[in-house]
Design an enzyme around this catalytic site. Structure first.
Site, PDB file in Angstrom:
ATOM      1  CB  ILE A 146       0.400  -7.487   4.137  1.00 38.93           C
ATOM      2  CG1 ILE A 146      -0.371  -7.147   2.856  1.00 38.93           C
ATOM      3  CG2 ILE A 146       1.736  -8.131   3.845  1.00 38.93           C
ATOM      4  CD1 ILE A 146       0.244  -5.997   2.057  1.00 38.93           C
ATOM      5  CG  ASP A 147      -4.679  -7.551   2.674  1.00 39.86           C
ATOM      6  OD1 ASP A 147      -3.773  -6.747   2.413  1.00 39.86           O
ATOM      7  OD2 ASP A 147      -5.213  -8.275   1.821  1.00 39.86           O
ATOM      8  CG  HIS A 178       3.022  -5.367  -5.269  1.00 39.92           C
ATOM      9  ND1 HIS A 178       2.207  -4.657  -6.103  1.00 39.92           N
ATOM     10  CD2 HIS A 178       2.410  -6.561  -5.084  1.00 39.92           C
ATOM     11  CE1 HIS A 178       1.157  -5.388  -6.426  1.00 39.92           C
ATOM     12  NE2 HIS A 178       1.249  -6.549  -5.819  1.00 39.92           N
ATOM     13  NE  ARG A 205       2.043  -9.329  -1.904  1.00 42.48           N
ATOM     14  CZ  ARG A 205       1.261  -9.647  -2.936  1.00 42.48           C
ATOM     15  NH1 ARG A 205       0.025  -9.171  -2.993  1.00 42.48           N
ATOM     16  NH2 ARG A 205       1.694 -10.436  -3.886  1.00 42.48           N
ATOM     17  NE  ARG A 260      -7.756  -9.540  -0.476  1.00 37.37           N
ATOM     18  CZ  ARG A 260      -8.184 -10.774  -0.248  1.00 37.37           C
ATOM     19  NH1 ARG A 260      -8.987 -11.349  -1.120  1.00 37.37           N
ATOM     20  NH2 ARG A 260      -7.802 -11.435   0.820  1.00 37.37           N
ATOM     21  NE  ARG A 304      -3.713 -14.420  -9.168  1.00 40.72           N
ATOM     22  CZ  ARG A 304      -3.874 -13.854  -7.979  1.00 40.72           C
ATOM     23  NH1 ARG A 304      -4.422 -14.537  -7.006  1.00 40.72           N
ATOM     24  NH2 ARG A 304      -3.470 -12.616  -7.753  1.00 40.72           N
ATOM     25  CB  CYS A 305      -3.324 -23.702  -8.593  1.00 35.93           C
ATOM     26  SG  CYS A 305      -3.443 -25.371  -9.204  1.00 35.93           S
TER      27      CYS A 305
HETATM   28  O1  F6P Z   1      -3.799  -9.532  -0.005  1.00 36.38           O
HETATM   29  C1  F6P Z   1      -2.574  -8.885  -0.098  1.00 36.38           C
HETATM   30  C2  F6P Z   1      -2.595  -7.834  -1.177  1.00 36.38           C
HETATM   31  O2  F6P Z   1      -1.330  -7.229  -1.226  1.00 36.38           O
HETATM   32  C3  F6P Z   1      -3.695  -6.796  -1.034  1.00 36.38           C
HETATM   33  O3  F6P Z   1      -3.380  -5.811  -0.084  1.00 36.38           O
HETATM   34  C4  F6P Z   1      -3.805  -6.291  -2.448  1.00 36.38           C
HETATM   35  O4  F6P Z   1      -5.102  -5.825  -2.699  1.00 36.38           O
HETATM   36  C5  F6P Z   1      -3.524  -7.522  -3.268  1.00 36.38           C
HETATM   37  O5  F6P Z   1      -2.838  -8.430  -2.434  1.00 36.38           O
HETATM   38  C6  F6P Z   1      -2.722  -7.282  -4.512  1.00 36.38           C
HETATM   39  O6  F6P Z   1      -2.650  -8.488  -5.209  1.00 36.38           O
HETATM   40  P1  F6P Z   1      -1.653  -8.747  -6.426  1.00 36.38           P
HETATM   41  O7  F6P Z   1      -0.276  -8.848  -5.868  1.00 36.38           O
HETATM   42  O8  F6P Z   1      -2.139 -10.020  -7.011  1.00 36.38           O
HETATM   43  O9  F6P Z   1      -1.790  -7.558  -7.328  1.00 36.38           O
END
Ligand code: F6P
Length: 373
Positions: free
Chosen positions: A151-152, A286, A289, A197, A74-75
């Site tokens: 991934i969404d 996570h 992801r 999300r 994040r920036c």
């Molecule tokens: O946009 C990808 C995602 O993994 C969403 O599915 C989830 O809501 C969000 O990012 C989680 O974000 P962070 O990793 O910042 O908690």
């Protein structure tokens, strides 16, 4: 002869490394200098060691890896003009006017704003002597191409997947399979929370692929005021017809018809209180992801990266920014601004519970249209 830069931004997604590898190799194939910008927009602002010239072998053994090897961050600085001025100077100093950004809607919007502002940034740098007249003239325009990494699967465009969705879906299906084997052993009910999300695609697709009993997604809230009774009647019916287990999936953005979030723990408690099922909940988190990229995401990332380079080399200064994707067996180019606007309209209408308007905004976007049907 201008150089090419690639960076990843926003939440990481499996397949992003395939994009970077493909951009580097395709750019080198076309005799361009190619730079990787480490840590997303932060790397653009910081310059120095974060914008690195890449050689062919710098991207070896990278295609299968999960996450993003070149990082994402994040920036805050890039949101300020000072930060964007610094980014502009770092790019001009390296002769970079071709940028490939792999990220979600927020990241791609930022990239396009940068393009639109480029002339005024350059003029400010020139008039303050930070770039020369010759540089300002030579690097007067910048071109942006987006590859959607998320991934969404939340980008509104016709019939294409975002990079990372396929891997996440495999990961989720694996996890649900594992949970179902233990659930069946103990005749339990499981409530599983799925990422995404504001988009219910992952929960919906995983639910269909694993034969879940009930799925909550933001796009199609239950029409009933009392959805709890509808859910429990369904689960009770399943048990009475002999099911040894029940599986309920809750997309993290799920809402009821009044727009109130549907929480995993609440769903579990409802099932315990009303049906007395031995019920557990699992937030997959996570795990969904991370990890190595699926074959399809490696393919999608590789093809998208190569297409992005090919497209950039043919882009004229006056051309609008484009998003590159793959639709079935063919290539899909979509206008960046319109595509992101449509995506954000869908999210806005959904938030306001105007599902008809959300369907309209979705247009021909199959993947979400199906879910709503
Ligand atoms: O946009 C990808 C995602 O993994 C969403 O599915 C989830 O809501 C969000 O990012 C989680 O974000 P962070 O990793 O910042 O908690």
């Amino acid at each position: 002869d201008h150089a090419v830069a690639v960076f990843t931004s926003g939440g990481d997604a499996p397949g992003m490394n395939a994009v970077v590898r493909s951009v580097v190799r395709c750019g080198i194939h076309h005799a361009r200098d190619v730079f990787a910008v480490y840590e997303g927009y932060q790397g653009l602002v910081d310059g120095a060691g974060k914008i690195r010239k890449m050689e062919w072998t710098d991207v070896q053994m990278m295609i299968y890896k999960g996450g993003t090897v070149i990082g994402s961050a994040r920036c805050k600085e890039f949101r300020e003009r000072e930060g964007r001025l610094a980014a502009c100077k770092h790019l001009v100093d390296r002769g970079i006017t071709n940028i490939i950004c792999c990220g979600g809607d927020g990241s791609l919007t930022g990239a396009n704003i940068f393009k639109l502002e480029w002339a005024s940034l350059l003029e400010e740098l020139r008039s303050s002597g930070r770039v020369t007249d010759a540089q300002a003239q030579k690097y007067a325009n910048i071109n942006i191409i987006g590859c959607v990494g998320s991934i969404d699967n939340d980008m509104v465009y016709d019939g294409t997947l975002t990079i990372g969705t396929d891997t996440a879906l495999h990961r989720i299906v694996d996890a649900i399979d594992a949970v179902q084997s233990t659930a069946s052993s103990h005749q339990r009910t499981f409530v599983l929370e799925i990422m995404g999300r504001h988009c219910g695609y992952l929960a919906w697709a995983a639910g269909v692929a694993t034969g879940a009993d009930y799925i909550f997604i933001p796009e199609a809230p239950s029409k009933h005021d009392d959805w709890e009774s509808v859910l429990c009647a369904k689960l009770d019916h399943q048990r009475k017809r002999g099911a040894r287990l029940c599986t309920v999936l809750v997309a993290e953005g799920a809402i009821d018809k009044f727009g109130k979030p549907i929480k995993t723990e609440y769903v579990r408690q409802v099932i315990i209180d009303r049906l007395g099922h031995d019920t557990r909940s699992t937030i997959l988190g996570h795990v969904q992801r991370g990890g190595y990229a699926s074959a399809y995401d490696r393919f999608l990332g590789s093809v998208s990266g190569a297409l992005a380079v090919e497209r950039l080399l043919r882009t004229k200064p006056e051309d609008a920014s484009t998003i590159v994707g793959v639709k079935g067996y063919s290539v899909a180019f979509n206008p960046l601004v319109e595509t992101i606007e449509a995506t954000q309209m869908v999210a806005k209408h959904t938030e306001q519970l105007d599902f008809e308007a959300a369907i309209q905004a979705r247009g021909k976007d199959f993947k979400r249209h199906w879910a709503i049907q």
